[in-house]
Scaffold this motif. Sequence first.
Motif, short mmCIF file in Angstrom:
data_model
loop_
_atom_site.label_atom_id
_atom_site.label_comp_id
_atom_site.label_asym_id
_atom_site.label_seq_id
_atom_site.Cartn_x
_atom_site.Cartn_y
_atom_site.Cartn_z
N PHE A 163 -6.84 112.97 -8.68
CA PHE A 163 -7.79 112.20 -7.87
C PHE A 163 -7.07 111.49 -6.73
O PHE A 163 -7.51 111.55 -5.57
CB PHE A 163 -8.51 111.19 -8.76
N PHE A 164 -5.97 110.81 -7.06
CA PHE A 164 -5.23 110.07 -6.04
C PHE A 164 -4.69 111.01 -4.96
O PHE A 164 -4.85 110.76 -3.76
CB PHE A 164 -4.09 109.29 -6.68
N SER A 178 -11.06 104.67 -8.10
CA SER A 178 -11.83 105.52 -8.99
C SER A 178 -13.05 104.76 -9.50
O SER A 178 -12.94 103.56 -9.83
CB SER A 178 -10.99 105.95 -10.19
N VAL A 179 -14.18 105.42 -9.55
CA VAL A 179 -15.39 104.79 -10.08
C VAL A 179 -15.66 105.24 -11.50
O VAL A 179 -16.65 104.88 -12.11
CB VAL A 179 -16.63 105.07 -9.20
N GLU A 180 -14.78 106.08 -12.04
CA GLU A 180 -14.95 106.59 -13.40
C GLU A 180 -14.58 105.53 -14.41
O GLU A 180 -13.59 104.83 -14.26
CB GLU A 180 -14.09 107.83 -13.62
N THR A 195 -9.89 100.69 -14.27
CA THR A 195 -9.68 99.36 -13.68
C THR A 195 -8.19 99.12 -13.44
O THR A 195 -7.80 98.59 -12.39
CB THR A 195 -10.26 98.27 -14.60
N ARG A 196 -7.35 99.50 -14.42
CA ARG A 196 -5.91 99.32 -14.23
C ARG A 196 -5.41 100.15 -13.05
O ARG A 196 -4.58 99.70 -12.25
CB ARG A 196 -5.16 99.70 -15.51
N TYR A 197 -5.92 101.38 -12.92
CA TYR A 197 -5.56 102.22 -11.78
C TYR A 197 -5.99 101.56 -10.48
O TYR A 197 -5.20 101.45 -9.52
CB TYR A 197 -6.22 103.59 -11.92
N MET A 219 -4.89 98.62 -5.38
CA MET A 219 -5.24 97.49 -4.54
C MET A 219 -4.04 96.61 -4.21
O MET A 219 -3.84 96.21 -3.06
CB MET A 219 -6.32 96.65 -5.22
N THR A 220 -3.21 96.32 -5.23
CA THR A 220 -2.07 95.45 -5.00
C THR A 220 -0.85 96.20 -4.46
O THR A 220 -0.19 95.74 -3.53
CB THR A 220 -1.69 94.71 -6.30
#
Length: 380
Positions: free
Chosen positions: A337-338, A377-379, A309-311, A316-317
Amino acid sequence: MPGIYLHIPFCKQACHYCNFHFSTSLNQKGAMVEAIVRELELQKDYLKGASLSSIYFGGGTPSLLSGAELEYIFAKIYQMHPVNEDAEITLEANPDDLDAAKLQALRDTPVNRLSIGIQSFAEEDLRFMNRAHNATEARACIENALKQGFENLTLDLIYGSPTTSHARWKTNLETVFQYPIPHLSAYCLTVEAKTALDHFVRKGLAAPVDEEHANAQFQYLMDATRERGYEHYEISNFAKPGWHARHNSSYWQGESYLGIGPSAHSFDGTSRQWNVANNAKYLKILGNTELQDLAQAELFEHEILSPATRYNEYIMTGLRTIWGCQLEKIDPAFWAFFLENVQPFLAKGLVLEHAHTYRLSEAGKFMADFIAAELFSVEE
């Protein structure tokens, strides 16, 4: 440095596009001010004694507060928190509230920045949006604010409305440029669920937002502001050098902040909490004079943010700003991943990379939400 956001949940009338939390009944305004002051007392330790670099009154319509009500809230803020001498102190305001008397009252408070919800200088646009002000008041409030010595002004405009032709959008921007306005926020009209506009569109009473029409106006916005020396430092925000919105920039850069009032959010770097979005419940909870533990009182919900979530929130921001996403600020667990998922956007020129910092190109700004979603990420 951290800031405080105060949500003032009252409006004279409901704009057709707005899905923020507010009430059009002002009967409980005095009680709400008392509850906000009480919450400030109970939340005094949330920022751990850090000095405030910004205070932001949002809503709703904070300009409905009287000068005395604002001073009462400010007295509590300054009692509970150290405030930097150069703190940015913003009040959102509607044009119809900003007559000479109100502006003079605001000059007697610590408010040093006004965020004025102009939205449009055209009567047809304002009627379509169900704004409380008219075109004459839109211009007059700017002139009155400048006369009263408020040089730190930001104006809100909306583009993409079916009533806003390209010629009208150009006129709206040219009107802004007539004044020494250091900051401009411009938002594409969106049809939010459960709003009047959503109902009108579903019933065929209003045209849906035309993406091609809106994109053309966004392009003109970027071109026109650039020509006049504004920096496009966030997707919807444009500023003259040295006039970035300090409070909102702290959100985008992951600083801590305390949210006060119904529906307000808070963030401490690792967790987030959000207050109940119900005026009656908020007033009842804060009206308990014996209350000491806000968590047990169920004033807010609380979430510890996972690494994923932090990632995602950083992507997003960060991607929406000129500061971009810096690889060193991403958890190394997400580097592979990124870097894998950003490659297609680099190849198409939608994302640009320099010194391990990734920013949207101008073409990429039209696809900001899509690009960010593809990098999430959905992990868990």
